[in-house]
Design an enzyme around this catalytic site. Structure first.
Site, PDB file in Angstrom:
ATOM      1  N   GLU A  13       8.271 -15.279 -19.174  1.00 25.51           N
ATOM      2  CA  GLU A  13       8.023 -13.869 -18.889  1.00 25.51           C
ATOM      3  C   GLU A  13       6.931 -13.309 -19.803  1.00 25.51           C
ATOM      4  OE1 GLU A  13       8.345  -9.724 -17.870  1.00 25.51           O
ATOM      5  OE2 GLU A  13       8.405 -11.646 -16.843  1.00 25.51           O
ATOM      6  N   ASN A  16       1.585  -0.220   6.616  1.00 28.48           N
ATOM      7  CA  ASN A  16       1.852  -1.187   5.554  1.00 28.48           C
ATOM      8  C   ASN A  16       2.460  -2.428   6.183  1.00 28.48           C
ATOM      9  OD1 ASN A  16       1.019   0.640   3.670  1.00 28.48           O
ATOM     10  ND2 ASN A  16       3.038   1.023   2.784  1.00 28.48           N
ATOM     11  N   GLY A  17       2.140  -3.586   5.648  1.00 25.45           N
ATOM     12  CA  GLY A  17       2.692  -4.823   6.177  1.00 25.45           C
ATOM     13  C   GLY A  17       1.606  -5.722   6.738  1.00 25.45           C
ATOM     14  N   LYS A  35       3.431 -11.553 -18.521  1.00 24.56           N
ATOM     15  CA  LYS A  35       2.986 -10.213 -18.918  1.00 24.56           C
ATOM     16  C   LYS A  35       1.553 -10.251 -19.440  1.00 24.56           C
ATOM     17  CE  LYS A  35       6.237  -7.408 -17.960  1.00 24.56           C
ATOM     18  NZ  LYS A  35       6.543  -8.289 -16.819  1.00 24.56           N
ATOM     19  N   LYS A  43       2.524  -2.896  -7.218  1.00 23.91           N
ATOM     20  CA  LYS A  43       3.852  -2.744  -7.795  1.00 23.91           C
ATOM     21  C   LYS A  43       4.940  -3.310  -6.900  1.00 23.91           C
ATOM     22  CE  LYS A  43       6.892  -1.279 -10.747  1.00 23.91           C
ATOM     23  NZ  LYS A  43       7.041  -2.019 -12.022  1.00 23.91           N
ATOM     24  N   ARG A  45       0.817   1.810  -7.171  1.00 23.32           N
ATOM     25  CA  ARG A  45       1.202   0.676  -6.343  1.00 23.32           C
ATOM     26  C   ARG A  45       0.068  -0.336  -6.173  1.00 23.32           C
ATOM     27  NH1 ARG A  45       5.810   1.657  -3.050  1.00 23.32           N
ATOM     28  NH2 ARG A  45       4.990   0.264  -1.446  1.00 23.32           N
ATOM     29  N   CYS A  47       0.837  -1.191   0.000  1.00 25.23           N
ATOM     30  CA  CYS A  47       0.000   0.000   0.000  1.00 25.23           C
ATOM     31  C   CYS A  47       0.873   1.241   0.000  1.00 25.23           C
ATOM     32  CB  CYS A  47      -0.922  -0.004   1.210  1.00 25.23           C
ATOM     33  SG  CYS A  47      -0.971  -1.553   2.110  1.00 25.23           S
ATOM     34  N   HIS A  92       4.967 -33.754 -24.441  1.00 21.30           N
ATOM     35  CA  HIS A  92       4.833 -34.647 -23.293  1.00 21.30           C
ATOM     36  C   HIS A  92       3.593 -34.322 -22.468  1.00 21.30           C
ATOM     37  CE1 HIS A  92       8.689 -36.556 -23.974  1.00 21.30           C
ATOM     38  NE2 HIS A  92       9.242 -35.357 -24.134  1.00 21.30           N
ATOM     39  N   GLU A 147      -0.939 -10.846 -16.461  1.00 21.65           N
ATOM     40  CA  GLU A 147      -1.109  -9.853 -15.410  1.00 21.65           C
ATOM     41  C   GLU A 147      -1.791  -8.581 -15.883  1.00 21.65           C
ATOM     42  OE1 GLU A 147       2.526  -8.480 -13.576  1.00 21.65           O
ATOM     43  OE2 GLU A 147       3.632  -8.605 -15.450  1.00 21.65           O
ATOM     44  N   TRP A 154      -4.267  -1.855   0.226  1.00 22.95           N
ATOM     45  CA  TRP A 154      -4.479  -3.073  -0.561  1.00 22.95           C
ATOM     46  C   TRP A 154      -4.841  -4.162   0.434  1.00 22.95           C
ATOM     47  CZ3 TRP A 154      -2.435  -8.027  -1.165  1.00 22.95           C
ATOM     48  CH2 TRP A 154      -2.683  -8.657  -2.395  1.00 22.95           C
TER      49      TRP A 154
END
Length: 605
Positions: A480, A100-101, A484, A600, A27, A2, A503, A487, A74
């Protein structure tokens, strides 16, 4: 994950707080609020909405006061709602906190508060902190800092905490595993969880260390044993769109310059090697490295996989990448001859930071590869490589991932040249690295001029799922690329090594399932052509991303990048996949900068 903003100074706090929250929107968050102290009273306003909703709630007459704290939340404990939004206050309304946390023993703390007659008004872990600070003040704590210290003595977990007291023009801030930066202005102080909220006001900053609790007043900071301000070269313009439609587009376009910065001063053409002085390792120590392990999360992990491939190819020593969040919990055997590389754009990723701390406890040699000076991982490692990507705002990382790969290529050359990598190969690779910025420019210019990637994205934007496949050095590029797409467009995608397709996963290939195949022009080109033919034989559409000349009609669409040295091809081959993800998201009407459920900087495990 957050955003925290705090202000103490001569200006009306509400405007500064709202501006800071706006700069932290990237964020990721689900609610917003602020608290302002004035005439021994704290006024709190909160909303289960965006910062603009909070601004509308305040209207033309925001609460007066020259000290305050604000927050974008968040959700971790409790659903997004006004009651669960920050700031939270104690029972008396004297204390307001933003946090935050995660408080890991929140259930026990909340039960204890309830037993003492405290009425809890939210489902959050954070509210307990406000009540604990309030109790400490009522219990005779001499100062707000003492009350915060007393409250935190019984708290388990992580926190970036800012505490406002109605009776004193100050803010007490504390850090344990979640970033806090203090901006030192002219007769004013700004507190934030991110530089983005600070640099509009000052470039003179202090990064708190874990365990620090300090008091912030308009005229300075009290309580830290290490007040040595750093001047950052980031300005508010770095967080502006600058004519681009979104930050993701801006950051994709900034990659040529980001790569130039990452390379600047680091290519030693005389000795055909790289200069990475931040490692703090002489040639004897470099030669003593017997293994390299890259640790990162998400895109940083995939960049680490690219780095591991480069190290094995060029230095001929074992190398691998591992998700940082898994590393610590499997009780790893720490090899004294291994060089561990902690990879994080923000330098604050909780899982990666915990892995670094575990390594240091066990005597492992760990360096950081981060994009934020003064970040927790950079300070914890004490040595490493700064990525020089510039501020990255969009949740989906692009330019930082590219500069990670470029940096790891230089690390591989450096390790190779103290072993058996020849001068000729060293020079060949340095020339290839030096050419990368203009090659990236060429990929971006082609799409801008002809809309090649955009057309492919529109054609398959509504596919229910996609495969991304690549072989050996192209496999992490495929992973990657799938990340992308998932997300920011919310399209389902899976990535597999090309050799694994037959396979099992090949059973899913149908005319409605496009496959993005990453095809470097290397010694495995014929095998990759065979993979495409297997997909086409089952009716699957193929989008080839390549620097090779493929047989005509082999793929339904071809996205080309310029030829480069084979070892460096993965860096270039990732650029069209960034564009594909963004164009797909735009075609589907997604918020490309703020994808749902994501943030973020992931500062909780």
């Amino acid at each position: 994950m957050c955003g925290i903003v705090g202000y103490v100074g001569p200006r009306e706090a509400a405007g500064v707080l709202l501006d800071g929250l706006s700069r932290l929107e990237y964020r990721g968050y689900d609610s917003a609020g602020l608290a302002v102290a004035h005439r021994r009273k704290v006024t709190v306003r909160r909303t289960a909405g965006r910062v603009e909703d909070l601004r509308a709630l305040l209207g033309e007459a925001p609460p007066p006061g020259r000290s305050g704290v604000a927050h974008t939340r968040w959700a971790t404990h409790g659903e997004p709602s006004e009651a669960n939004a920050h700031p939270h206050t104690d029972a008396s309304g004297r204390v307001a906190i933003v946090h935050n946390g995660i408080v890991e023993n929140a259930d026990a703390l909340r039960a204890g508060l309830t037993a003492r007659g405290v009425v809890l008004r939210s489902d959050t872990d954070s509210e307990a902190l406000a009540h604990l600070v309030g109790e400490a003040l009522q219990g005779g704590a001499a100062t707000l800092a003492d009350a915060v210290r007393t409250a935190l003595a019984g708290v388990e977990g992580t926190y970036g905490l800012a505490v406002l007291d109605a009776r004193t023009p100050e803010i007490v801030v504390a850090r344990n595993g979640s970033p806090i930066v203090l901006g030192i202005g002219d007769g004013e102080m700004v507190v934030a969880s991110d530089l983005a909220a600070v640099v509009r006001h000052t470039q003179k900053v202090v990064f708190l260390d874990d365990g620090e609790i300090v008091t912030v007043r308009a005229d300075g900071i009290e309580g830290s044993t290490r007040i040595s301000p750093t001047t950052v070269d980031t300005g508010s313009e770095d967080y502006a769109l600058g004519g681009h439609p979104d930050f993701l587009a801006k950051e994709i376009a900034e990659q040529p310059d980001a790569v130039r910065r990452a390379l600047a001063g680091r290519l030693d053409t005389r000795f055909a090697t790289a200069r990475l002085g931040g490692l703090g390792m002489d040639p004897r120590e470099l030669r003593g490295v017997r293994r390299v392990l890259f640790l990162g999360c998400g895109s940083a992990y995939y960049a680490g996989e690219i780095g591991a491939g480069l190290v094995e190819q060029l230095a001929r020593i074992p190398a691998a990448a591992e998700p940082a969040g898994e590393f610590r919990h499997r009780n790893p055997v720490v090899d004294p001859d291994c060089l561990y590389v902690a990879v994080s754009q923000s330098g604050e990723t909780a899982d990666t930071l915990a892995a670094v701390q575990e390594l240091r406890r066990k005597g492992g040699r760990v360096i950081g590869a981060v994009n934020v000076i003064g970040s927790a991982i950079s300070r914890e490692c004490g040595a490493g490589v700064f990525l020089h990507s510039g501020p990255e705002v969009s949740v989906a990382s692009t330019k930082a991932v590219t500069t990670m790969s470029v940096t790891f290529a230089m690390l591989a050359v450096l390790l190779g040249r103290v072993r058996d990598l020849s001068v000729a190969d060293g020079r060949r690779l340095l020339d290839g690295l030096a050419a990368l910025p203009r090659h990236v420019e060429a990929v971006l210019a082609e799409d801008a001029a002809h809309g090649t990637v955009a057309a492919v994205a529109r054609r398959w934007a509504h596919a229910s799922s996609m495969f991304f496949v690549g072989r050996t050095r192209a496999s992490p590029v495929a992973r990657e690329g799938a990340q992308k797409l998932k997300e920011i467009s919310y399209c389902h995608a899976e990535a597999y090594p090309a050799s694994e397709l037959k396979h099992g996963p090949l059973a899913l290939v149908t005319p409605d399932m496009p496959s993005v195949v990453v095809v470097p022009d290397d010694e495995l080109l014929a095998k990759n052509v065979g993979t495409i033919e297997q997909i086409r034989a089952r009716g699957g559409p193929v989008i080839a991303v390549t620097d090779a000349e493929l047989p005509a009609g082999l793929a339904d669409a071809v996205l080309r990048v310029p030829r480069t040295e084979p070892e460096l091809a993965p860096i270039l081959l990732g650029i069209p996949l960034q564009l594909l993800a963004r164009h797909t998201a735009v075609a589907l009407g997604r918020d490309v900068d703020r994808p749902r459920n994501l943030a973020k900087s992931v500062t909780v495990e």
